[in-house]
Scaffold this motif. Structure first.
Motif, short mmCIF file in Angstrom:
data_model
loop_
_atom_site.label_atom_id
_atom_site.label_comp_id
_atom_site.label_asym_id
_atom_site.label_seq_id
_atom_site.Cartn_x
_atom_site.Cartn_y
_atom_site.Cartn_z
N ILE A 18 17.88 -69.09 -31.21
CA ILE A 18 18.47 -67.75 -31.22
C ILE A 18 19.60 -67.67 -30.20
O ILE A 18 19.43 -68.06 -29.05
N SER A 19 20.74 -67.14 -30.62
CA SER A 19 21.88 -66.98 -29.72
C SER A 19 22.18 -65.51 -29.52
O SER A 19 21.75 -64.66 -30.29
N ALA A 20 22.93 -65.21 -28.48
CA ALA A 20 23.26 -63.82 -28.15
C ALA A 20 24.30 -63.28 -29.13
O ALA A 20 25.18 -64.02 -29.59
N HIS A 21 24.20 -61.98 -29.44
CA HIS A 21 25.17 -61.33 -30.32
C HIS A 21 25.64 -60.02 -29.70
O HIS A 21 24.83 -59.28 -29.13
N VAL A 22 26.92 -59.75 -29.78
CA VAL A 22 27.48 -58.46 -29.39
C VAL A 22 28.47 -58.03 -30.46
O VAL A 22 29.07 -58.86 -31.14
N ALA A 23 28.60 -56.71 -30.64
CA ALA A 23 29.59 -56.18 -31.58
C ALA A 23 30.77 -55.66 -30.79
O ALA A 23 30.62 -54.85 -29.87
N VAL A 24 31.96 -56.14 -31.12
CA VAL A 24 33.18 -55.80 -30.39
C VAL A 24 34.19 -55.18 -31.35
O VAL A 24 34.36 -55.66 -32.48
N THR A 25 34.81 -54.08 -30.92
CA THR A 25 35.93 -53.52 -31.68
C THR A 25 37.18 -53.61 -30.81
O THR A 25 37.15 -53.28 -29.62
N VAL A 26 38.27 -54.06 -31.44
CA VAL A 26 39.52 -54.19 -30.71
C VAL A 26 40.68 -53.99 -31.68
O VAL A 26 40.71 -54.61 -32.74
N PRO A 27 41.63 -53.10 -31.37
CA PRO A 27 42.82 -52.94 -32.22
C PRO A 27 43.56 -54.27 -32.33
O PRO A 27 43.68 -55.00 -31.34
N VAL A 28 44.06 -54.57 -33.51
CA VAL A 28 44.72 -55.86 -33.72
C VAL A 28 45.94 -56.00 -32.82
O VAL A 28 46.26 -57.09 -32.33
N THR A 29 46.64 -54.88 -32.54
CA THR A 29 47.81 -54.95 -31.66
C THR A 29 47.39 -55.29 -30.23
O THR A 29 48.09 -56.02 -29.53
N THR A 30 46.24 -54.76 -29.80
CA THR A 30 45.73 -55.10 -28.48
C THR A 30 45.34 -56.57 -28.44
O THR A 30 45.60 -57.27 -27.44
N LEU A 31 44.71 -57.04 -29.51
CA LEU A 31 44.29 -58.44 -29.59
C LEU A 31 45.49 -59.38 -29.49
O LEU A 31 45.40 -60.47 -28.95
N MET A 32 46.65 -58.89 -29.99
CA MET A 32 47.87 -59.70 -29.95
C MET A 32 48.57 -59.61 -28.60
O MET A 32 49.59 -60.26 -28.38
N GLY A 33 48.03 -58.78 -27.68
CA GLY A 33 48.60 -58.71 -26.35
C GLY A 33 49.49 -57.52 -26.09
O GLY A 33 50.00 -57.36 -24.98
N ALA A 34 49.66 -56.64 -27.11
CA ALA A 34 50.50 -55.45 -26.91
C ALA A 34 49.72 -54.39 -26.16
O ALA A 34 48.49 -54.39 -26.12
N ASP A 35 50.45 -53.45 -25.54
CA ASP A 35 49.79 -52.34 -24.87
C ASP A 35 49.07 -51.48 -25.90
O ASP A 35 49.54 -51.27 -27.01
N GLY A 36 47.91 -50.96 -25.53
CA GLY A 36 47.14 -50.13 -26.46
C GLY A 36 45.74 -49.92 -25.92
O GLY A 36 45.43 -50.28 -24.78
N PRO A 37 44.87 -49.34 -26.73
CA PRO A 37 43.50 -49.09 -26.30
C PRO A 37 42.80 -50.40 -25.93
O PRO A 37 43.07 -51.46 -26.52
N ALA A 38 41.89 -50.32 -24.98
CA ALA A 38 41.13 -51.51 -24.57
C ALA A 38 40.13 -51.89 -25.65
O ALA A 38 39.74 -51.07 -26.49
#
Length: 422
Positions: free
Chosen positions: A259-279
């Motif tokens: 069994i491995s650890a699981h977490v659910a993460v939400t991130v705006p795609v623009t934030t994921l790309m490094g642009a300014d935006g919601p955390a």
């Protein structure tokens, strides 16, 4: 030179007035807190009185939940918190009335009261409890709660009818692990259990952390390790918890170890790309740093894609590179947490409940489903609490006393490109 040596007589007089005023305010505050405990204790008795008309312990628990939910929604706090306070208030008011009166009179604080009640919780005889409380209160009026704790536990031992071993066995039943989220994408992991195990674990982590530092003196790759002892202890603890095998509990086929650890993460795609935006966010729980979000996204074998409205941020649709269960994912993306007012249980740990029961024609659709944790799922079906949906995920709850509370889906963690019209 001590700066206070330059204080004028007027400065000292002002300080004296502040101290006196603060003492008066604190005394009044403790009286109000004691009054609140009195009301919570009455609410607890009322719940138990209602339960006595039912059929056993299950009805008792539901009555407590129902009353706690009524109070909690009115006060805008968690009903779990209120229920714990109700029980604690009942214990103090009924079993330790001297302590309650002393707090009401401003002679001690809520911190003192909690310490005294906790230390004497296992004193069963009423006369013995009264004698214990009287002795500790005499000391508590002049000392801090931390000092009172040691004395209270020492005095309580003289009135206990059960041995420490017997009481410890009861206390072990409450062992557990829980998380408290804090600011700056940080959280606390609390572990409550037998002292010998907790201190043993702490000692092992300390020895391992020190061994790393000592090894660093001979190995150049470790020599410049900037981490403190506390930081190394934490890193080791997470390494062991997240990757270590549960050797003491695993099955012959190593089922638990797989069994491995699981977490659910939400991130705006623009934030994921490094642009300014919601955390980025641990869904419905707490923000997280971008580096961790990018690392998790890069290593994930599959991701849900949540498409949102560019103006109001509402969830438009959810798809996945490896389907199905699209409706389930959509609802959990919309709700993020249990939809009972004030509850923060994540949607992924909750049930998807038919607002209008399927047995009575309720549709299995977005407008008739909502995430409810098991506690509030049971509350909805087995108590006078009821709920209706008004579209767009808007839930209106009605309490047993007829009060209504509207619960809205949390705003999604997304980017909008046009300012909303408000």
């Amino acid at each position: 030179m001590n700066e206070m040596s330059t204080a004028t007589s007027e400065d000292i007089a002002n300080l004296d007035a502040i101290v006196s005023s603060l003492q008066a305010v604190e005394k009044t505050l403790q009286g109000v807190l004691a009054a609140r405990d009195g009301l919570l204790a009455v609410a607890n008795r009322l719940a138990m009185s209602i339960a006595e008309q039912g059929d056993g312990i299950e009805d008792s628990d539901l009555a407590l939940r129902t009353v706690a939910a009524e109070l909690a929604t009115a006060l805008r706090v968690s009903d779990r918190t209120v229920q714990r306070r109700m029980v604690a208030a009942e214990v103090m008011v009924e079993r330790f009335p001297q302590v309650w009166h002393a707090q009401g009179a401003g002679l001690i604080t809520a911190g003192h009261a909690r310490v005294i009640v906790d230390a004497g919780a296992h004193i069963d005889d009423g006369d013995a409890r009264a004698a214990y409380a009287a002795r500790v209160l005499e000391f508590a009026q002049h000392e801090s709660p931390s000092r009172v704790r040691v004395i209270a536990e020492r005095i309580a031992q003289q009135y206990q009818s059960r041995t420490l071993d017997e009481r410890h066995e009861d206390a072990r039943a409450h062992r557990g692990v829980w998380v408290i989220d804090g600011p700056d994408a940080m959280s606390e992991l609390h572990v409550y259990g037998p002292s010998v195990l907790i201190h043993g674990a702490q000692d092992r982590l300390t020895q391992m952390a020190k061994a790393i530092a000592e090894r660093g003196e001979d190995e150049p790759t470790q020599a410049d390790d900037p981490r403190t002892l506390a930081q190394r202890r934490f890193d080791l603890a997470m390494d062991l918890l997240l990757t270590g095998a549960p050797a003491g509990h695993d099955t012959a086929d190593r089922l638990l170890g797989s069994i491995s650890a699981h977490v659910a993460v939400t991130v705006p795609v623009t934030t994921l790309m490094g642009a300014d935006g919601p955390a980025a966010e641990l869904s419905g729980r707490a923000p997280m740093d971008l580096a961790s979000a990018q690392a998790l996204a890069g290593a994930a074998s599959g991701r849900d894609r949540v498409l949102t409205h560019p103006v109001n941020g509402g969830v438009l649709c959810v798809d996945r590179y490896r389907p199905p269960e699209s409706l389930r994912r959509r609802l959990r993306s919309r709700d993020e947490r249990c939809r009972f007012p004030g509850c923060g249980m994540p949607a992924r740990d909750s049930d998807l409940d038919h607002t209008r029961d399927a047995a009575f024609g309720g549709e299995t659709s977005e407008d008739n489903l909502a995430a409810l944790c098991r506690r509030h799922h049971v509350l909805k079906h087995q108590t006078p609490w009821h709920v209706v949906q008004h579209g767009d995920g808007l839930l209106e709850w009605t309490s047993p006393t007829g009060r209504t509370y509207v619960d809205r889906p949390p705003p999604p963690n997304t980017v909008t490109f046009i300012e909303p019209p408000f």
